[in-house]
Design an enzyme around this catalytic site. Sequence first.
Site, PDB file in Angstrom:
ATOM      1  CG  HIS A   4      -2.183  -1.088   0.663  1.00  0.00           C
ATOM      2  ND1 HIS A   4      -2.272  -2.126   1.030  1.00  0.00           N
ATOM      3  CD2 HIS A   4      -2.918  -0.899  -0.374  1.00  0.00           C
ATOM      4  CE1 HIS A   4      -3.340  -2.805   0.448  1.00  0.00           C
ATOM      5  NE2 HIS A   4      -4.054  -1.934  -0.349  1.00  0.00           N
ATOM      6  CD  GLU A  34      -8.806  -9.186  -4.914  1.00  0.00           C
ATOM      7  OE1 GLU A  34      -8.080  -8.304  -4.635  1.00  0.00           O
ATOM      8  OE2 GLU A  34      -9.695  -9.587  -3.935  1.00  0.00           O
ATOM      9  CG  ASP A  63      -4.877  -9.285  -2.887  1.00  0.00           C
ATOM     10  OD1 ASP A  63      -3.634  -9.802  -2.389  1.00  0.00           O
ATOM     11  OD2 ASP A  63      -5.667  -8.670  -2.765  1.00  0.00           O
ATOM     12  CB  CYS A  84      -9.535  -2.780 -10.295  1.00  0.00           C
ATOM     13  SG  CYS A  84      -9.831  -4.368  -9.276  1.00  0.00           S
TER      14      CYS A  84
HETATM   15  C1  PEP Z   1      -5.863  -6.219  -6.193  1.00  0.00           C
HETATM   16  O1  PEP Z   1      -5.545  -6.930  -5.421  1.00  0.00           O
HETATM   17  O2  PEP Z   1      -5.400  -6.199  -7.240  1.00  0.00           O
HETATM   18  C2  PEP Z   1      -6.600  -5.074  -5.828  1.00  0.00           C
HETATM   19  C3  PEP Z   1      -6.974  -4.520  -6.681  1.00  0.00           C
HETATM   20  O3  PEP Z   1      -7.209  -5.051  -4.391  1.00  0.00           O
HETATM   21  P1  PEP Z   1      -5.933  -4.403  -3.317  1.00  0.00           P
HETATM   22  O4  PEP Z   1      -4.894  -3.859  -3.965  1.00  0.00           O
HETATM   23  O5  PEP Z   1      -6.844  -3.228  -2.396  1.00  0.00           O
HETATM   24  O6  PEP Z   1      -5.812  -5.620  -2.622  1.00  0.00           O
HETATM   25 MG    MG Z   2      -6.759  -7.244  -3.457  1.00  0.00          MG
END
Ligand code: PEP
Ligand code: MG
Length: 547
Positions: free
Chosen positions: A183, A410, A434, A481
């Site tokens: 993150h 994911e 993920d 995404c």
């Molecule tokens: C992902 O895992 O690609 C996703 C978009 O969700 P996050 O990054 O919030 O886990």
């Molecule tokens: Mg994710």
Amino acid sequence: MDLRGVGVGRGIAVGPIRRMPDPLPEPDDAAHPGDAAAEFAAAQAAFAAVAAELTARGATAGGAARDVLEAAAMMAQDPTLADDVKARIDAGKTGQRAVFEAFRAFQDLLIGMGGYMAERATDLGDVSQRIIAHLRGVPAPGVPQSETPFILVATDLAPADTALLDLDKVLGLITREGGPTSHTAILARSKSIPAIVGVTGALELVDGTLVIMDAAADLITPAPSAALIADAKSRIAARAAVASIPIVDGALADGTKVPLLANVGSPEDGPAAVELGAEGVGLFRTEFLFLDSKTAPSVQDQQEKYSALLSYFPGKKVVVRALDAGADKPLAFLNSAHEENPALGLRGLRALRASEQILLDQLTALKAAQDATAADLWVMAPMVADAEETRYFVELAKSLGLKTVGVMAEVPSLAVMADQVFAAADFVSVGTNDLTQYTMAADRMLGSVASYQDPWHPAVLRLVKMLGDAGAAAGKSVGICGEAAADPQLAVVLVGLGATTLSMTPAALADVRAELATVTLEQARRKALAALASSTAAGARAAAAAA
Ligand code: PEP
Ligand code: MG
């Protein structure tokens, strides 16, 4: 010698590096010289100085950063901690040691409580380090203050540090730890800060050394020649020029539409997404709204927040994700039990199913937001493993009146079962962060395995192809995404594999829009086939470029 890591985004920066000071060593457990009153007075002065400094920094930073820093300043003024420090000094400890022990005892207490409280233990550790640094007369840990722009080098950065970076001063970020989809990296990308993570040897760079960092090439060049500097600067200017190209809807060279959507974390992100040309929202990470909440949010509170975001997108698609709690994003009201491997634990839809009332409340709030605004609301669940979980979520959401309901891909098992999943869901959105973590069995938070966290790996691309094919057969939308959609060359390959929309941090929209416009669907498919036939991530990247 050049250094390599894993680039986040495509940015390039040239500048002198500044090292984030190392954490202080543990103070010796030695007795103080005998004047307990003087020792405690010095400690009190350090507490006050640190509280004042944190409050002042908060006032300068403003917004969410101010709340974070003011909470830290309160910790430095906590009378219980001061009493504990005094008792330890009276028992013979030095001020530094007493501060260290008192804070550690409090941290242990918080960690024992788990969830949100355990998260705050890190902040407490930061305050303790600042007070001890003050007592020692050495620079406080944390981002160095500087009058001139610099590239920040650190072992790792907490998301809170990244959120606070002064964008006029920090030209780029280099860390030894951290994966490209942690993150912290996601925040760096959203702020358009060039970043390279997982760089072995980063900490050997000497303060003040001029470097070129090129995130797209995963490369750091210390002490570059004048010619290399001139080349880097012209590429920085070219990137700035791309950002100012007029905004049009996402499309390939042959006119094939590829809607470009935004990833957002709060209603406040709406205006910037619209301004940068997002054609809607492809991922609203609702859990970001409640990271600090101790109790589950009310239906009313949620309805207001969701409606606020939806109101920026009348007539446009907005994909809202149900709370994705767990692993690096624990929510106190959904994740309580300690887990050895939280990424493989009760997270995402699994956690929601175990606390079904929280899911029902969220879906009820979303239905109200759907009715109250003119946006085209789509709702999806995170961390879904198979068609049975898909049916559970879709049926529940539809029984509450939600119109368009899907799931995120994911977990590799979902891609393997894609035909059954599409039979049950209105759409699938691929979370490549993920999906890569689980396909490659490489923790996305861990610098030591950052090189595995590469969505270009053909194993990941093959799973995306399975989803793309199944989506096409079912005539349904396959969105992307994860961070992969923000890499322009990979975005082309993903479209070639069957992605019908791409969603990314709004800062990446211009680069991806420009790249898509250079290829036809047939060329994108050719590049995708070349990448699929490769055996490594680097091979796939090279094969796609050459095809
Ligand atoms: C992902 O895992 O690609 C996703 C978009 O969700 P996050 O990054 O919030 O886990
Ligand atoms: Mg994710």
